[in-house]
Design a protein around this motif. Structure first.
Motif, PDB file in Angstrom:
ATOM      1  N   PRO A 187      -4.095  14.428  -1.447  1.00  0.00           N
ATOM      2  CA  PRO A 187      -4.277  15.591  -2.356  1.00  0.00           C
ATOM      3  C   PRO A 187      -4.672  16.832  -1.521  1.00  0.00           C
ATOM      4  O   PRO A 187      -4.306  18.003  -1.801  1.00  0.00           O
ATOM      5  CB  PRO A 187      -5.347  15.079  -3.275  1.00  0.00           C
ATOM      6  CG  PRO A 187      -5.188  13.689  -3.120  1.00  0.00           C
ATOM      7  CD  PRO A 187      -5.028  13.214  -1.817  1.00  0.00           C
ATOM      8  N   THR A 188      -5.204  16.751  -0.554  1.00  0.00           N
ATOM      9  CA  THR A 188      -5.641  18.047   0.529  1.00  0.00           C
ATOM     10  C   THR A 188      -4.364  18.500   1.122  1.00  0.00           C
ATOM     11  O   THR A 188      -4.582  19.619   1.949  1.00  0.00           O
ATOM     12  CB  THR A 188      -6.745  17.674   1.539  1.00  0.00           C
ATOM     13  OG1 THR A 188      -6.116  16.625   2.482  1.00  0.00           O
ATOM     14  CG2 THR A 188      -7.817  16.930   0.533  1.00  0.00           C
ATOM     15  N   GLY A 189      -3.266  17.988   1.092  1.00  0.00           N
ATOM     16  CA  GLY A 189      -2.152  18.262   1.849  1.00  0.00           C
ATOM     17  C   GLY A 189      -2.169  18.268   3.561  1.00  0.00           C
ATOM     18  O   GLY A 189      -1.655  18.850   4.151  1.00  0.00           O
TER      19      GLY A 189
ATOM     20  N   TRP B  37      -1.583  12.453  11.616  1.00  0.00           N
ATOM     21  CA  TRP B  37      -1.569  11.085  11.843  1.00  0.00           C
ATOM     22  C   TRP B  37      -2.951  10.555  10.818  1.00  0.00           C
ATOM     23  O   TRP B  37      -4.031  11.188  10.339  1.00  0.00           O
ATOM     24  CB  TRP B  37      -2.222  10.751  13.064  1.00  0.00           C
ATOM     25  CG  TRP B  37      -1.181  10.894  14.293  1.00  0.00           C
ATOM     26  CD1 TRP B  37      -1.001  11.755  14.835  1.00  0.00           C
ATOM     27  CD2 TRP B  37      -0.253   9.734  14.683  1.00  0.00           C
ATOM     28  NE1 TRP B  37       0.230  11.815  15.665  1.00  0.00           N
ATOM     29  CE2 TRP B  37       0.669  10.310  15.568  1.00  0.00           C
ATOM     30  CE3 TRP B  37      -0.026   8.359  14.115  1.00  0.00           C
ATOM     31  CZ2 TRP B  37       1.690   9.750  16.387  1.00  0.00           C
ATOM     32  CZ3 TRP B  37       1.058   7.724  14.721  1.00  0.00           C
ATOM     33  CH2 TRP B  37       1.842   8.454  15.983  1.00  0.00           C
ATOM     34  N   THR B  38      -2.320   9.343  10.100  1.00  0.00           N
ATOM     35  CA  THR B  38      -3.311   8.738   9.341  1.00  0.00           C
ATOM     36  C   THR B  38      -3.982   7.674  10.613  1.00  0.00           C
ATOM     37  O   THR B  38      -3.227   6.714  10.826  1.00  0.00           O
ATOM     38  CB  THR B  38      -2.780   7.791   8.218  1.00  0.00           C
ATOM     39  OG1 THR B  38      -2.348   8.891   7.434  1.00  0.00           O
ATOM     40  CG2 THR B  38      -3.814   6.849   7.618  1.00  0.00           C
TER      41      THR B  38
ATOM     42  N   VAL C 186       0.746  -1.104   0.010  1.00  0.00           N
ATOM     43  CA  VAL C 186      -0.033   0.091  -0.001  1.00  0.00           C
ATOM     44  C   VAL C 186       0.900   1.267  -0.048  1.00  0.00           C
ATOM     45  O   VAL C 186       2.006   0.968   0.196  1.00  0.00           O
ATOM     46  CB  VAL C 186      -0.968  -0.025   1.306  1.00  0.00           C
ATOM     47  CG1 VAL C 186      -1.898  -1.082   1.398  1.00  0.00           C
ATOM     48  CG2 VAL C 186      -0.187   0.042   2.670  1.00  0.00           C
ATOM     49  N   LYS C 187       0.378   2.366  -0.211  1.00  0.00           N
ATOM     50  CA  LYS C 187       1.178   3.618  -0.341  1.00  0.00           C
ATOM     51  C   LYS C 187       0.524   4.413   0.940  1.00  0.00           C
ATOM     52  O   LYS C 187      -0.606   4.901   1.064  1.00  0.00           O
ATOM     53  CB  LYS C 187       0.863   4.438  -1.408  1.00  0.00           C
ATOM     54  CG  LYS C 187       1.711   3.674  -2.664  1.00  0.00           C
ATOM     55  CD  LYS C 187       1.705   4.600  -3.955  1.00  0.00           C
ATOM     56  CE  LYS C 187       2.564   3.907  -4.959  1.00  0.00           C
ATOM     57  NZ  LYS C 187       3.836   3.940  -4.668  1.00  0.00           N
TER      58      LYS C 187
ATOM     59  N   ALA D 144      -7.053   5.257   3.499  1.00  0.00           N
ATOM     60  CA  ALA D 144      -7.188   6.709   4.134  1.00  0.00           C
ATOM     61  C   ALA D 144      -5.983   7.601   3.922  1.00  0.00           C
ATOM     62  O   ALA D 144      -6.210   8.896   3.618  1.00  0.00           O
ATOM     63  CB  ALA D 144      -7.215   6.350   5.743  1.00  0.00           C
ATOM     64  N   ALA D 145      -4.894   7.236   3.903  1.00  0.00           N
ATOM     65  CA  ALA D 145      -3.776   7.981   3.661  1.00  0.00           C
ATOM     66  C   ALA D 145      -3.871   8.548   2.146  1.00  0.00           C
ATOM     67  O   ALA D 145      -3.452   9.920   1.875  1.00  0.00           O
ATOM     68  CB  ALA D 145      -2.257   7.248   3.925  1.00  0.00           C
ATOM     69  N   GLN D 146      -4.275   7.810   0.982  1.00  0.00           N
ATOM     70  CA  GLN D 146      -4.168   8.185  -0.249  1.00  0.00           C
ATOM     71  C   GLN D 146      -5.189   9.170  -0.330  1.00  0.00           C
ATOM     72  O   GLN D 146      -5.406  10.115  -1.101  1.00  0.00           O
ATOM     73  CB  GLN D 146      -4.453   6.923  -1.134  1.00  0.00           C
ATOM     74  CG  GLN D 146      -3.248   6.033  -1.318  1.00  0.00           C
ATOM     75  CD  GLN D 146      -2.172   6.951  -1.869  1.00  0.00           C
ATOM     76  OE1 GLN D 146      -2.228   7.405  -2.943  1.00  0.00           O
ATOM     77  NE2 GLN D 146      -0.840   7.008  -1.273  1.00  0.00           N
ATOM     78  N   SER D 147      -6.502   9.077   0.428  1.00  0.00           N
ATOM     79  CA  SER D 147      -7.765   9.879   0.217  1.00  0.00           C
ATOM     80  C   SER D 147      -7.325  11.382   0.848  1.00  0.00           C
ATOM     81  O   SER D 147      -8.083  12.472   0.317  1.00  0.00           O
ATOM     82  CB  SER D 147      -8.660   9.181   0.900  1.00  0.00           C
ATOM     83  OG  SER D 147      -8.805   9.365   2.277  1.00  0.00           O
TER      84      SER D 147
END
Length: 454
Positions: A442-444, A415-416, A190-191, A436-439
């Motif tokens: 983009p929002t920084g 935190w994620t 995962v990323k 959750a981290a990928q979502s």
């Protein structure tokens, strides 16, 4: 792991024949008593034939005890574990070997090994006559669903004579330890916010003694590539100077485990604490396989490995030993009586952690705020929060309001953070944390990062 030999001889010499007489069986004691009684009657009645019978009955068990006592010195034993470190729920095989090192054959032998009850029933083997210089090999399996370090041994050997007059049980001196480590799950790629890979061209790269720009050259050495000649420094110093070689630095990952007793309720292999220990072990294995330098940190401030490159273990042979040490630590780790996370925070804030993966139990408002501050020294941070209340009441229990508030506080700090319901596999939670981290990327939401890692 040899047993017996000189250590066994020393124990036997102390007891001598007197200790051997305690091994007389009911038959042997009956023969001895009958012989003494017959001898007394023969003396009173003046019957010499009865005296001979009495002496024979009395001497026979004594002679058997003496011969058996001497035979015991010439038997040696050994034990071998395969493997000596197994995950919980897996089996290990124990190989026992008995050698008759005397010139005389032995009688019937009963072999018995001492094992903790959690590993299964006590194994017993009956060995037939062992010829002079011969050996016998037997094996048995052990299995435990509970992690820990369990002693095996000492090995016991019961000897008996052909007439059944005497039985001697002797213990060898050596024993072995079987380490049952936590279960680990293979984790999907995962990323998550943090490092791009274990080795990388990103933020964690460093150059030898020169910083990111590598403006400090060194003198030319035979065999250096001429394409690395630094001409400006060569003109300045009047001799050939070359740029220093790049020295890649491994990305770091700290796995933090909250072991506070007040943060975890329940016990047993299905408890929240055992889930967290298994999850921490899975992350350690996963990150090591991907080339990260990792370390294990607890709420008490203890770090494993405690020495090395900043306390982190990489992928060298020495770090492989450190990885084994981390798994051994998780095998025997227990809940602490600490009340807070301050000691772990002091360790984390003293350096750049790279990626931080934490397993938290119940967090009050103060400890949640301290956990949020841990994010400041990390390139990426992932938190798995276990709500003891829901784990105690089963999968149907909903996440409580205070837990949602703690999750919100952690997420606002970067935190994620994900809540762990009871009974879920860690690989699913790992995948959920990646989503959750990928979502939020983009929002920084996570600052100071350079991509993700897989």
């Amino acid at each position: 792991m040899a047993a017996g030999g000189p250590a066994a001889r020393a124990d036997e010499d102390k007891g001598g024949l007197r200790a051997a007489l305690t091994g007389l069986t009911t038959r042997g004691r009956s023969f001895l008593a009958a012989g003494v009684a017959a001898a007394i009657c023969a003396y009173v009645l003046g019957q010499s034939d009865l005296l001979r019978v009495g002496l024979f009955l009395a001497v026979l068990p004594l002679l058997c005890a003496y011969v058996l006592h001497r035979t015991r010195y010439r038997v040696s034993g050994s034990r071998r574990l395969s493997p000596c470190r197994v995950p919980a729920g897996s089996e290990a095989r124990v190989h026992l070997r008995m050698d008759n090192v005397s010139r005389l054959p032995t009688g019937l032998l009963m072999l018995q090994d001492r094992v903790p009850y959690v590993l299964g029933p006590r194994p017993r083997f009956v060995l037939d006559r062992v010829e002079a210089g011969g050996r016998r090999e037997v094996s048995y399996r052990v299995r435990s669903d509970l992690r820990g370090r369990y002693p095996l041994g000492p090995l016991q050997l019961r000897l008996t004579d052909p007439f059944g007059m005497c039985e001697l049980t002797r213990s060898f001196s050596a024993y072995d330890n079987l380490t049952v480590i936590p279960r680990t799950e293979p984790l999907p790629p995962v990323k998550l916010a943090g490092e791009s890979s274990g080795y990388g061209e990103g933020r964690q790269r460093s150059l030898a003694l020169a910083g990111e720009d590598d403006v400090i050259p060194r003198g030319y050495r035979h065999g250096d590539d001429l394409r690395r000649v630094h001409w400006r420094s060569t003109a300045r110093y009047g001799e050939l100077m070359v740029r220093r070689e790049e020295q890649p630095q491994r990305s770091r990952c700290t796995v933090m485990l909250d072991t506070r007793e007040i943060a975890h309720q329940g016990a047993g292999p299905d408890s929240a604490f055992e889930w967290a220990v298994s999850g921490a072990a899975s992350v350690l294995v996963h990150m090591l396989e991907r080339g990260f330098s990792v370390r294990l940190l607890t709420d008490t401030g203890n770090s494993v490995p405690s020495e090395g490159s900043g306390g982190f273990a990489g992928a060298t042979q020495e770090s492989a030993d450190a990885a084994g040490l981390m798994m051994d630590t998780l095998a025997v780790i227990d809940q602490s009586d600490g009340a807070g996370l301050s000691r772990a925070y002091d360790v984390i804030r003293s350096g750049n952690e790279g990626l931080l993966v934490a397993f938290f139990g119940d967090l009050d408002e103060e400890q949640a705020a301290m956990a949020a501050r841990m994010r400041q020294r990390s390139g990426g941070a992932v938190a798995f929060v276990l709500d003891s209340e829901s784990w105690m009441h089963g999968p149907a229990a909903a996440v409580s309001g205070p837990v949602e508030e703690r999750l919100r506080l952690l997420r606002e700090a970067g935190w994620t953070a994900v809540s762990v319901p009871p009974g879920v596999s860690f690989s699913d939670m790992w995948r959920q944390a990646g989503s959750a981290a990928q979502s939020k990327a983009p929002t920084g939401g996570l600052t100071g990062t350079s991509g993700g890692w897989s």
